[in-house]
Design a protein around this motif. Structure first.
Motif, PDB file in Angstrom:
ATOM      1  N   VAL A  20       0.834  -1.201   0.000  1.00 31.77           N
ATOM      2  CA  VAL A  20       0.000   0.000   0.000  1.00 31.77           C
ATOM      3  C   VAL A  20       0.866   1.247   0.000  1.00 31.77           C
ATOM      4  O   VAL A  20       1.805   1.358   0.795  1.00 31.77           O
ATOM      5  N   ASP A  21       0.554   2.180  -0.903  1.00 33.78           N
ATOM      6  CA  ASP A  21       1.220   3.477  -0.918  1.00 33.78           C
ATOM      7  C   ASP A  21       0.405   4.422  -0.047  1.00 33.78           C
ATOM      8  O   ASP A  21      -0.658   4.907  -0.453  1.00 33.78           O
ATOM      9  N   GLU A  22       0.883   4.693   1.133  1.00 33.93           N
ATOM     10  CA  GLU A  22       0.144   5.517   2.089  1.00 33.93           C
ATOM     11  C   GLU A  22       0.040   6.970   1.646  1.00 33.93           C
ATOM     12  O   GLU A  22      -0.798   7.722   2.148  1.00 33.93           O
ATOM     13  N   GLN A  23       0.878   7.387   0.718  1.00 33.55           N
ATOM     14  CA  GLN A  23       0.872   8.774   0.261  1.00 33.55           C
ATOM     15  C   GLN A  23      -0.144   9.025  -0.855  1.00 33.55           C
ATOM     16  O   GLN A  23      -0.417  10.167  -1.215  1.00 33.55           O
ATOM     17  N   SER A  24      -0.698   7.962  -1.397  1.00 31.23           N
ATOM     18  CA  SER A  24      -1.637   8.078  -2.516  1.00 31.23           C
ATOM     19  C   SER A  24      -3.068   7.888  -2.019  1.00 31.23           C
ATOM     20  O   SER A  24      -3.343   6.994  -1.217  1.00 31.23           O
ATOM     21  N   GLN A  58       2.298   2.545 -11.809  1.00 33.08           N
ATOM     22  CA  GLN A  58       0.863   2.763 -11.635  1.00 33.08           C
ATOM     23  C   GLN A  58       0.421   2.534 -10.191  1.00 33.08           C
ATOM     24  O   GLN A  58       1.104   1.860  -9.415  1.00 33.08           O
ATOM     25  N   HIS A  59      -0.744   3.092  -9.858  1.00 31.71           N
ATOM     26  CA  HIS A  59      -1.411   2.812  -8.593  1.00 31.71           C
ATOM     27  C   HIS A  59      -2.698   2.039  -8.897  1.00 31.71           C
ATOM     28  O   HIS A  59      -3.358   2.288  -9.904  1.00 31.71           O
ATOM     29  N   TYR A  60      -3.025   1.116  -8.010  1.00 29.74           N
ATOM     30  CA  TYR A  60      -4.169   0.241  -8.212  1.00 29.74           C
ATOM     31  C   TYR A  60      -5.132   0.387  -7.032  1.00 29.74           C
ATOM     32  O   TYR A  60      -4.911  -0.190  -5.967  1.00 29.74           O
ATOM     33  N   PRO A  61      -6.196   1.165  -7.212  1.00 29.35           N
ATOM     34  CA  PRO A  61      -7.126   1.407  -6.103  1.00 29.35           C
ATOM     35  C   PRO A  61      -7.890   0.142  -5.726  1.00 29.35           C
ATOM     36  O   PRO A  61      -8.216  -0.691  -6.584  1.00 29.35           O
TER      37      PRO A  61
END
Length: 237
Positions: free
Chosen positions: A80-84, A102-105
Motif C-alpha cells: 500500500v502506498d500511504e501517500q496516494s 501505476q497505482h491500483y485502487p
C-alpha cells in the motif's frame, strides 16, 4: 455610427461573441463544483452497487461511509502506498504509465459482517473507453457484483454492458479456474450452460464483449500480489 454599415455589423458581432463567450465561461466555472460533486457521488453509487447497495445519488456519500471501510492505493508488488489517495486515482491517466509506476485502487467493504473487495476497471470497447467496478467476496474468487459503463458504444449493441441483465450474469461467477489460475471472466458466444468463468455475450457486440473480457482479466492480474497476501493471512487465521 451608421447602423446599416458594415463596420457597425462587424463591431456588433464581436461584442455578441465576447458576451456569449464570457457567459459560457462564467456558467462553466460556476457549475464546476456541482459537477465534480455529482461525479464523486456517482462513483460512490457505482462502487456501492457492486456490493448490492442501491442508493440515490444524494444519499451516496453517507452510505459510502457506512459500508466502505478501507480505501487502499496499491503498487505493483501488492503493498500500500500511504501517500496516494485511492479515491482520487484516475485510471485513464494511470494506464499511460509503466505498470510498476501505476497505482491500483482497492475498496474494502463490509455488509452485514461480510467482507468484499471492489476493484476499479478500465479498458477499450469497440469505439471508445469502457470502465466499471467488480466486487469479490471474501474468498477473493467469487464475484458479488459488477458495474460497467462506456464512452461511446452502440445503443442496443455494445451499450448493453450497462444493462442489469448483462451485469447480473456475472454474479456468482469465479475469476480463478480449478488450478487456481486467474482467468477472469470470458464473455462467450454460443448457447448452452456457461462455466464458472463465462457469461453470455451480447448479440452483435463481439468486440465490446471481448473488451470486457480483456479489461477484467488485465486489471485483476495487477492485484494478484495483494490477493496472495490476503489469502495467506486468511489461511493463518
Amino acid at each position: 455610427m451608421n447602423r446599416e454599415g458594415n463596420l457597425y455589423t462587424f463591431i456588433f458581432a464581436i461584442v455578441m461573441v465576447v458576451i456569449v463567450a464570457f457567459s459560457l465561461a462564467f456558467a462553466a466555472t460556476s457549475l464546476k463544483p456541482k459537477q465534480s460533486e455529482n461525479v464523486k457521488k456517482e462513483k460512490m453509487q457505482n462502487i456501492l452497487g457492486t456490493i448490492g447497495i442501491e442508493v440515490e445519488r444524494e444519499a451516496a456519500e453517507e452510505k459510502y461511509k457506512n459500508y466502505i471501510k478501507e480505501e487502499l492505493s496499491l503498487v505493483s508488488d501488492g503493498s500500500v502506498d500511504e501517500q496516494s489517495v485511492a479515491f482520487d486515482v484516475d485510471l485513464n491517466k494511470e494506464l499511460k504509465l509503466p505498470e510498476d509506476k501505476q497505482h491500483y485502487p482497492l475498496y474494502i467493504a463490509e455488509v452485514e459482517g461480510k467482507k468484499y473487495y471492489v476493484v476499479p476497471l478500465r479498458g477499450a470497447g469497440l469505439w471508445n473507453a469502457i470502465w466499471g467496478y467488480i466486487a469479490l467476496e471474501d474468498d477473493l474468487n467469487t464475484i458479488k457484483g459488477v458495474s460497467f459503463d462506456h464512452a461511446g458504444e452502440t445503443p442496443g449493441l455494445g451499450a448493453e454492458i450497462t444493462q442489469a441483465w448483462f451485469q447480473d450474469s456475472f454474479k456468482g461467477k469465479k475469476i480463478f479456474d480449478g488450478q487456481d489460475e486467474l482467468v477472469g471472466i470470458t464473455v462467450s458466444k454460443g448457447s448452452g450452460t456457461k462455466g464458472d468463468n463465462e457469461v453470455d455475450a451480447i448479440s452483435g457486440a463481439t468486440i465490446t464483449g471481448d473488451g470486457v473480457t480483456d479489461m477484467v482479466k488485465e486489471r485483476l492480474l495487477h492485484y494478484l500480489p495483494y490477493f496472495k497476501k490476503e489469502k495467506t493471512q486468511l489461511a493463518l487465521n
